[in-house]
Design a protein around this motif. Structure first.
Motif, PDB file in Angstrom:
ATOM      1  N   GLY A 100      60.573  29.562  31.679  1.00  0.00           N
ATOM      2  CA  GLY A 100      59.954  30.875  31.566  1.00  0.00           C
ATOM      3  C   GLY A 100      60.434  31.623  30.340  1.00  0.00           C
ATOM      4  O   GLY A 100      60.483  31.089  29.233  1.00  0.00           O
ATOM      5  N   LYS A 101      60.837  32.872  30.545  1.00  0.00           N
ATOM      6  CA  LYS A 101      61.305  33.713  29.453  1.00  0.00           C
ATOM      7  C   LYS A 101      62.794  33.544  29.164  1.00  0.00           C
ATOM      8  O   LYS A 101      63.368  34.318  28.387  1.00  0.00           O
ATOM      9  CB  LYS A 101      60.981  35.183  29.749  1.00  0.00           C
ATOM     10  N   SER A 102      63.400  32.565  29.789  1.00  0.00           N
ATOM     11  CA  SER A 102      64.797  32.217  29.489  1.00  0.00           C
ATOM     12  C   SER A 102      64.841  30.749  29.089  1.00  0.00           C
ATOM     13  O   SER A 102      65.298  29.884  29.832  1.00  0.00           O
ATOM     14  CB  SER A 102      65.703  32.496  30.694  1.00  0.00           C
ATOM     15  N   SER A 103      64.304  30.479  27.908  1.00  0.00           N
ATOM     16  CA  SER A 103      64.150  29.109  27.418  1.00  0.00           C
ATOM     17  C   SER A 103      64.690  28.994  26.000  1.00  0.00           C
ATOM     18  O   SER A 103      64.837  29.991  25.288  1.00  0.00           O
ATOM     19  CB  SER A 103      62.676  28.684  27.412  1.00  0.00           C
ATOM     20  N   LEU A 104      64.944  27.735  25.610  1.00  0.00           N
ATOM     21  CA  LEU A 104      65.300  27.440  24.232  1.00  0.00           C
ATOM     22  C   LEU A 104      64.067  26.968  23.478  1.00  0.00           C
ATOM     23  O   LEU A 104      63.112  26.455  24.064  1.00  0.00           O
ATOM     24  CB  LEU A 104      66.365  26.338  24.173  1.00  0.00           C
ATOM     25  N   THR A 105      64.111  27.136  22.188  1.00  0.00           N
ATOM     26  CA  THR A 105      63.021  26.665  21.340  1.00  0.00           C
ATOM     27  C   THR A 105      63.612  25.958  20.119  1.00  0.00           C
ATOM     28  O   THR A 105      64.687  26.362  19.658  1.00  0.00           O
ATOM     29  CB  THR A 105      62.122  27.847  20.912  1.00  0.00           C
ATOM     30  N   PRO A 106      62.998  24.862  19.645  1.00  0.00           N
ATOM     31  CA  PRO A 106      61.729  24.232  20.033  1.00  0.00           C
ATOM     32  C   PRO A 106      61.934  23.258  21.203  1.00  0.00           C
ATOM     33  O   PRO A 106      62.568  22.204  21.032  1.00  0.00           O
ATOM     34  CB  PRO A 106      61.319  23.487  18.770  1.00  0.00           C
ATOM     35  N   ALA A 107      61.423  23.599  22.365  1.00  0.00           N
ATOM     36  CA  ALA A 107      61.707  22.849  23.590  1.00  0.00           C
ATOM     37  C   ALA A 107      61.291  21.387  23.501  1.00  0.00           C
ATOM     38  O   ALA A 107      62.035  20.496  23.908  1.00  0.00           O
ATOM     39  CB  ALA A 107      61.017  23.526  24.773  1.00  0.00           C
ATOM     40  N   GLU A 108      60.088  21.112  22.963  1.00  0.00           N
ATOM     41  CA  GLU A 108      59.607  19.729  22.936  1.00  0.00           C
ATOM     42  C   GLU A 108      60.494  18.862  22.057  1.00  0.00           C
ATOM     43  O   GLU A 108      60.804  17.715  22.394  1.00  0.00           O
ATOM     44  CB  GLU A 108      58.150  19.679  22.434  1.00  0.00           C
ATOM     45  N   GLU A 109      60.925  19.389  20.929  1.00  0.00           N
ATOM     46  CA  GLU A 109      61.772  18.603  20.027  1.00  0.00           C
ATOM     47  C   GLU A 109      63.166  18.411  20.624  1.00  0.00           C
ATOM     48  O   GLU A 109      63.761  17.334  20.519  1.00  0.00           O
ATOM     49  CB  GLU A 109      61.856  19.301  18.668  1.00  0.00           C
ATOM     50  N   ILE A 110      63.701  19.450  21.258  1.00  0.00           N
ATOM     51  CA  ILE A 110      65.017  19.344  21.897  1.00  0.00           C
ATOM     52  C   ILE A 110      64.993  18.267  22.969  1.00  0.00           C
ATOM     53  O   ILE A 110      65.932  17.480  23.103  1.00  0.00           O
ATOM     54  CB  ILE A 110      65.424  20.704  22.504  1.00  0.00           C
ATOM     55  N   ASN A 111      63.927  18.218  23.759  1.00  0.00           N
ATOM     56  CA  ASN A 111      63.832  17.289  24.881  1.00  0.00           C
ATOM     57  C   ASN A 111      63.539  15.862  24.458  1.00  0.00           C
ATOM     58  O   ASN A 111      63.595  14.955  25.289  1.00  0.00           O
ATOM     59  CB  ASN A 111      62.750  17.761  25.858  1.00  0.00           C
ATOM     60  N   MET A 112      63.232  15.652  23.187  1.00  0.00           N
ATOM     61  CA  MET A 112      62.966  14.289  22.739  1.00  0.00           C
ATOM     62  C   MET A 112      63.949  13.894  21.637  1.00  0.00           C
ATOM     63  O   MET A 112      65.138  13.839  21.871  1.00  0.00           O
ATOM     64  CB  MET A 112      61.504  14.144  22.343  1.00  0.00           C
ATOM     65  N   HIS A 113      63.500  13.659  20.419  1.00  0.00           N
ATOM     66  CA  HIS A 113      64.385  13.078  19.402  1.00  0.00           C
ATOM     67  C   HIS A 113      65.364  14.091  18.805  1.00  0.00           C
ATOM     68  O   HIS A 113      66.424  13.704  18.333  1.00  0.00           O
ATOM     69  CB  HIS A 113      63.554  12.453  18.281  1.00  0.00           C
ATOM     70  N   ALA A 389      74.776  39.437  41.408  1.00  0.00           N
ATOM     71  CA  ALA A 389      73.609  40.036  40.774  1.00  0.00           C
ATOM     72  C   ALA A 389      72.375  39.190  41.027  1.00  0.00           C
ATOM     73  O   ALA A 389      72.434  37.959  40.986  1.00  0.00           O
ATOM     74  CB  ALA A 389      73.840  40.183  39.271  1.00  0.00           C
ATOM     75  N   ILE A 390      71.256  39.859  41.299  1.00  0.00           N
ATOM     76  CA  ILE A 390      69.963  39.171  41.366  1.00  0.00           C
ATOM     77  C   ILE A 390      69.443  39.063  39.936  1.00  0.00           C
ATOM     78  O   ILE A 390      69.207  40.073  39.271  1.00  0.00           O
ATOM     79  CB  ILE A 390      68.956  39.942  42.235  1.00  0.00           C
ATOM     80  N   ALA A 391      69.297  37.852  39.453  1.00  0.00           N
ATOM     81  CA  ALA A 391      68.892  37.619  38.068  1.00  0.00           C
ATOM     82  C   ALA A 391      67.437  37.194  38.007  1.00  0.00           C
ATOM     83  O   ALA A 391      67.106  36.047  38.327  1.00  0.00           O
ATOM     84  CB  ALA A 391      69.793  36.557  37.432  1.00  0.00           C
ATOM     85  N   ASP A 392      66.579  38.090  37.616  1.00  0.00           N
ATOM     86  CA  ASP A 392      65.148  37.781  37.491  1.00  0.00           C
ATOM     87  C   ASP A 392      64.875  37.385  36.048  1.00  0.00           C
ATOM     88  O   ASP A 392      64.090  38.020  35.336  1.00  0.00           O
ATOM     89  CB  ASP A 392      64.320  38.997  37.894  1.00  0.00           C
ATOM     90  N   ILE A 393      65.522  36.305  35.623  1.00  0.00           N
ATOM     91  CA  ILE A 393      65.515  35.965  34.205  1.00  0.00           C
ATOM     92  C   ILE A 393      64.378  35.007  33.827  1.00  0.00           C
ATOM     93  O   ILE A 393      64.018  34.900  32.662  1.00  0.00           O
ATOM     94  CB  ILE A 393      66.892  35.378  33.786  1.00  0.00           C
ATOM     95  N   PHE A 394      63.808  34.318  34.810  1.00  0.00           N
ATOM     96  CA  PHE A 394      62.677  33.436  34.509  1.00  0.00           C
ATOM     97  C   PHE A 394      61.462  34.266  34.100  1.00  0.00           C
ATOM     98  O   PHE A 394      60.785  33.947  33.129  1.00  0.00           O
ATOM     99  CB  PHE A 394      62.333  32.578  35.730  1.00  0.00           C
ATOM    100  N   SER A 395      61.187  35.336  34.830  1.00  0.00           N
ATOM    101  CA  SER A 395      59.984  36.131  34.559  1.00  0.00           C
ATOM    102  C   SER A 395      60.235  37.292  33.613  1.00  0.00           C
ATOM    103  O   SER A 395      59.314  37.770  32.958  1.00  0.00           O
ATOM    104  CB  SER A 395      59.398  36.673  35.867  1.00  0.00           C
ATOM    105  N   GLN A 396      61.514  37.733  33.504  1.00  0.00           N
ATOM    106  CA  GLN A 396      61.788  38.914  32.686  1.00  0.00           C
ATOM    107  C   GLN A 396      62.712  38.664  31.504  1.00  0.00           C
ATOM    108  O   GLN A 396      62.927  39.557  30.689  1.00  0.00           O
ATOM    109  CB  GLN A 396      62.398  40.024  33.556  1.00  0.00           C
ATOM    110  N   GLY A 397      63.280  37.481  31.400  1.00  0.00           N
ATOM    111  CA  GLY A 397      64.155  37.191  30.279  1.00  0.00           C
ATOM    112  C   GLY A 397      65.409  38.044  30.296  1.00  0.00           C
ATOM    113  O   GLY A 397      65.988  38.341  31.344  1.00  0.00           O
TER     114      GLY A 397
END
Length: 434
Positions: A100-113, A389-397
């Protein structure tokens, strides 16, 4: 959401241009020379979790969301995380760059080569494998082919290669061996514990690759190829820099599995995060009783790292599973099952207490969590005197991680005695287990 330009991330760190080795437009390697420059070290935050379930707990997502929350409350923060392996990425686990809004970028490149580190580790490992076979062919080290413990590796799930027979050609020595996955390579573990090129070289030299016919250990240094192995790993030892979708710098480097190694990103990446950030957020694989304990008992022991606070991630869904709810029924509110499952959280809180570091519980909020369930977790932690703490970080970053960030800052700012492992290295195994 528009992710900040990667150049902004580099500028935020203040890295000299000569220390940045670009890999395209959105990722780079950072020279180890930056660690020679004086800087006040930041405070290290270790993120762990309750026992994993198929419902997912989200340690990486919470690590990223917490870092973004720290940034949102005005703190200078860096992440230090593991690179995912392609085996689990293309298997059941999927990607490992948050969500969601708590992600790294570039996700596709990180997850592959990514930047080729796993390829370099695979090549270095298999070079040793090839030279072992060569040494047996020429009878140079008296290696017993039945006692070679060094396999080959590849960064992919391939069940048929786990157990194989090699040496079926006329000049070979038929023997049983197999392929492990690259994160299970001892080269990966060495790289992630190394503090310098020299330290990496010494670790490779100490590797036991098998035994002679009279049961004496054979070390990798006896193969005479450590220089060649190091040449393959020259760039791989430098941490990789990426960023979160909200522009938090992340040193993403190394990926040893926690079931066979220590399950943490590299010491060098963690040191860089501490070098550039007032707070450094890192993660240990699996639950506290495996990943976090290995982080503390192995990584901190060998590197001198000293966490200022520990975050344990839980979800209402996972706690309900631990309390007896079936996976298919997790969408239904079941406070009684959740309360039964809190025993799992308690076990990890009890384990963390041995290390005498402040602990905060982060409840990774899912969109269908009921208020009653979330309140029950907070109340239970309050009764134990643990901030939660309730962490609503997927939807709110980062915005959804501000409460968690504030609690973590308060915990990390408390004074603690220097970290001390629970046992000494030279104790007998039974005493270490106790």
């Amino acid at each position: 959401m528009v992710t900040p330009a990667f150049s902004d991330c580099i500028n935020k760190l203040g890295v000299d241009e000569k220390d940045v080795i670009p890999f395209g437009r959105n990722k780079a390697k950072i020279s180890l020379d930056v660690l020679d420059k004086p800087a006040a070290p930041g405070k290290l935050i270790l993120v762990s979790a309750i026992t994993p379930t198929p419902s997912g707990e989200g340690k990486t997502t919470v690590s990223i969301g917490l870092a973004q929350g720290l940034q949102a409350i005005g703190k200078k923060v860096c992440l230090a995380l593991r690179q995912p392996s392609m085996g689990p990425v293309f298997g059941r686990k999927g990607g490992a760059t948050g969500g969601g809004k708590s992600s790294l970028t570039p996700a596709e490149e990180i997850n592959m080569h990514f930047t080729g580190d796993f390829h370099a580790i695979t090549s270095a490992h298999n070079l040793i494998s090839a030279i072992i076979d060569n040494a047996m062919f020429f009878h140079t080290l008296n290696i017993d082919e039945r006692k070679v413990i060094w396999k080959r590796v590849m960064d992919m799930n391939d069940r048929s290669l786990r157990s194989i027979i090699v040496g079926l050609n006329k000049q070979g020595f038929p023997r049983e061996t197999g392929f492990d996955i690259t994160p299970a390579s001892e080269i990966m573990a060495c790289l992630c514990l190394a503090t310098s090129y020299k330290d990496m070289e010494e670790r490779i030299n100490r590797i036991v690759i098998g035994f002679t016919t009279d049961d004496k250990p054979v070390f990798a240094r006896e193969l005479g190829i450590t220089g060649s192995v190091m040449a393959l790993l020259k760039d791989a030892l430098m941490p990789n820099l990426v960023q979160s979708v909200e522009g938090v710098p992340c040193f993403l480097h190394g990926g040893p599995f926690a079931n066979i190694a220590h399950g943490c990103n590299s010491v060098l990446a963690t040191r860089m995060a501490l070098h550039f950030g007032d707070y450094a957020v890192t993660e240990a694989g699996f639950a506290f009783d495996l990943g976090a304990e290995k982080f503390l008992d192995i990584k901190c022991r060998q590197s001198g790292l000293d966490p200022a606070a520990i975050v344990i991630v839980a979800t209402a869904r996972a706690l309900k599973m631990h309390g007896g709810t079936a996976l298919a029924d997790l969408k239904n509110t079941d406070v009684d099952a959740l309360k039964n499952g809190l025993a799992n959280l308690d076990a990890h809180l009890d384990a963390a207490a041995h290390y005498k570091r402040p602990v905060v519980v982060a409840v990774n909020k899912f969109f269908d969590d009921s208020r009653e369930e979330l309140d029950a977790i907070v109340k239970h932690c309050a009764e134990r005197g643990i901030p939660c703490a309730i962490a609503d970080i997927f939807s709110q970053g980062g915005e959804g991680g501000k409460d968690l960030a504030q609690m973590v800052v308060e915990a990390a700012d408390r004074s603690s005695a220097p970290f001390k492992p629970l046992y000494e290295s030279d104790l007998p195994v039974e005493e270490k287990l106790d």
